[in-house]
Scaffold this motif. Structure first.
Motif, short mmCIF file in Angstrom:
data_model
loop_
_atom_site.label_atom_id
_atom_site.label_comp_id
_atom_site.label_asym_id
_atom_site.label_seq_id
_atom_site.Cartn_x
_atom_site.Cartn_y
_atom_site.Cartn_z
N GLY A 1 27.33 -4.83 -3.71
CA GLY A 1 28.68 -4.94 -3.17
C GLY A 1 29.27 -3.61 -2.78
O GLY A 1 30.10 -3.52 -1.88
N ASP A 2 28.86 -2.56 -3.47
CA ASP A 2 29.38 -1.21 -3.19
C ASP A 2 28.20 -0.24 -3.22
O ASP A 2 27.94 0.41 -4.24
N PRO A 3 27.47 -0.13 -2.10
CA PRO A 3 26.26 0.70 -2.09
C PRO A 3 26.52 2.19 -1.88
O PRO A 3 25.57 2.95 -1.69
N GLY A 4 27.75 2.61 -1.96
CA GLY A 4 28.06 4.02 -1.73
C GLY A 4 27.40 4.93 -2.75
O GLY A 4 27.33 4.61 -3.93
N VAL A 5 26.90 6.04 -2.27
CA VAL A 5 26.26 7.05 -3.12
C VAL A 5 26.93 8.38 -2.82
O VAL A 5 27.19 8.71 -1.66
N ASP A 6 27.22 9.15 -3.86
CA ASP A 6 27.76 10.49 -3.69
C ASP A 6 26.60 11.37 -3.20
O ASP A 6 25.76 11.82 -3.99
N LEU A 7 26.55 11.59 -1.90
CA LEU A 7 25.42 12.29 -1.31
C LEU A 7 25.36 13.76 -1.70
O LEU A 7 24.27 14.35 -1.74
N VAL A 8 26.49 14.37 -2.02
CA VAL A 8 26.48 15.76 -2.49
C VAL A 8 25.82 15.81 -3.88
O VAL A 8 24.96 16.65 -4.13
N ALA A 9 26.21 14.91 -4.75
CA ALA A 9 25.61 14.86 -6.09
C ALA A 9 24.13 14.50 -6.00
O ALA A 9 23.30 15.05 -6.75
N ALA B 1 19.87 5.54 -1.23
CA ALA B 1 20.24 4.22 -1.76
C ALA B 1 20.66 4.31 -3.22
O ALA B 1 20.17 5.16 -3.96
N PRO B 2 21.55 3.42 -3.65
CA PRO B 2 21.86 3.36 -5.08
C PRO B 2 20.63 2.90 -5.86
O PRO B 2 19.78 2.18 -5.32
N ILE B 3 20.57 3.32 -7.12
CA ILE B 3 19.40 3.03 -7.96
C ILE B 3 19.89 2.40 -9.26
O ILE B 3 20.79 2.93 -9.90
N ALA C 1 0.82 -1.21 0.00
CA ALA C 1 0.00 0.00 0.00
C ALA C 1 0.85 1.27 0.00
O ALA C 1 0.49 2.26 -0.62
N ASP C 2 2.00 1.23 0.68
CA ASP C 2 2.88 2.40 0.77
C ASP C 2 4.32 1.93 0.64
O ASP C 2 4.82 1.21 1.51
N VAL C 3 5.00 2.34 -0.41
CA VAL C 3 6.37 1.87 -0.66
C VAL C 3 7.42 2.63 0.14
O VAL C 3 8.56 2.20 0.23
N THR C 4 7.05 3.75 0.74
CA THR C 4 8.02 4.61 1.41
C THR C 4 8.91 3.88 2.40
O THR C 4 10.14 4.00 2.34
N PRO C 5 8.36 3.11 3.35
CA PRO C 5 9.25 2.44 4.31
C PRO C 5 10.20 1.46 3.63
O PRO C 5 11.34 1.27 4.09
N TYR C 6 9.78 0.85 2.55
CA TYR C 6 10.63 -0.10 1.84
C TYR C 6 11.74 0.64 1.09
O TYR C 6 12.88 0.20 1.06
N GLN C 7 11.39 1.76 0.47
CA GLN C 7 12.39 2.52 -0.26
C GLN C 7 13.48 3.03 0.67
O GLN C 7 14.66 2.97 0.34
N PHE C 8 13.09 3.56 1.81
CA PHE C 8 14.08 4.13 2.71
C PHE C 8 14.83 3.07 3.51
O PHE C 8 15.81 3.39 4.17
N GLY C 9 14.40 1.82 3.43
CA GLY C 9 15.10 0.74 4.10
C GLY C 9 15.87 -0.16 3.15
O GLY C 9 16.55 -1.09 3.57
N ALA C 10 15.81 0.13 1.86
CA ALA C 10 16.44 -0.74 0.85
C ALA C 10 17.93 -0.48 0.73
O ALA C 10 18.40 0.64 0.89
N ARG C 11 18.68 -1.54 0.43
CA ARG C 11 20.11 -1.40 0.14
C ARG C 11 20.32 -0.90 -1.28
O ARG C 11 21.25 -0.13 -1.55
N VAL C 12 19.49 -1.35 -2.20
CA VAL C 12 19.54 -0.93 -3.60
C VAL C 12 18.10 -0.87 -4.10
O VAL C 12 17.29 -1.74 -3.80
N LEU C 13 17.79 0.16 -4.86
CA LEU C 13 16.47 0.30 -5.47
C LEU C 13 16.57 -0.04 -6.95
O LEU C 13 17.53 0.36 -7.61
#
Length: 126
Positions: free
Chosen positions: A89-97, A51-53, A17-29
């Motif tokens: 394996g490498d979920p890092g995201v450039d948070l500034v970008a 999260a990386p996408i 019904a609401d994807v928000t909690p899943y999106q913010f808890g995912a390792r990769v989208l």
């Protein structure tokens, strides 16, 4: 679904019904969309997370080029799977970008577009 369910540590959810909690808890989208038109709002929702996408070229169609670096884009099943495994394996995201990409869709950006439309800068208004 059965193949994914057999993998330890993998959880799948369908038609929630609401994807928000899943999106913010995912390792990769992921958005393996193959057909469609215009901007997909789910891609904007994903952009609001840290999260990386991983998506396809269709998934980013209609998005400004300035934000496309925030998406891993792969169009074949093989490259899509490779991109997904790589991001796990490498979920890092450039948070500034990521923050800069989000600004393209924030309230200030919407206000600027509306102001330009009301001022006739789109070439449609008299």
């Amino acid at each position: 679904m059965a193949e994914l369910a057999s993998i330890e540590g993998v959880q799948t959810y369908f038609d929630v019904a609401d994807v928000t909690p899943y999106q913010f808890g995912a390792r990769v989208l992921v958005n393996p969309v193959a057909v469609g038109s215009g901007v997909q709002l789910k891609m904007l929702d994903m952009l609001m997370t840290d999260a990386p996408i991983v998506t396809t070229s269709q998934g980013v169609s209609g998005l400004p080029p300035a934000c496309r670096s925030q998406f891993g884009i792969a169009d074949t099943p093989e490259t899509f799977a490779e991109a997904l495994v790589e991001r796990l394996g490498d979920p890092g995201v450039d948070l500034v970008a990521r923050r800069d990409a989000r600004r393209l869709f924030d309230l200030d950006a919407v206000r600027a577009v509306l102001a330009s439309l009301s001022a006739g800068e789109d070439g449609l208004s008299a």
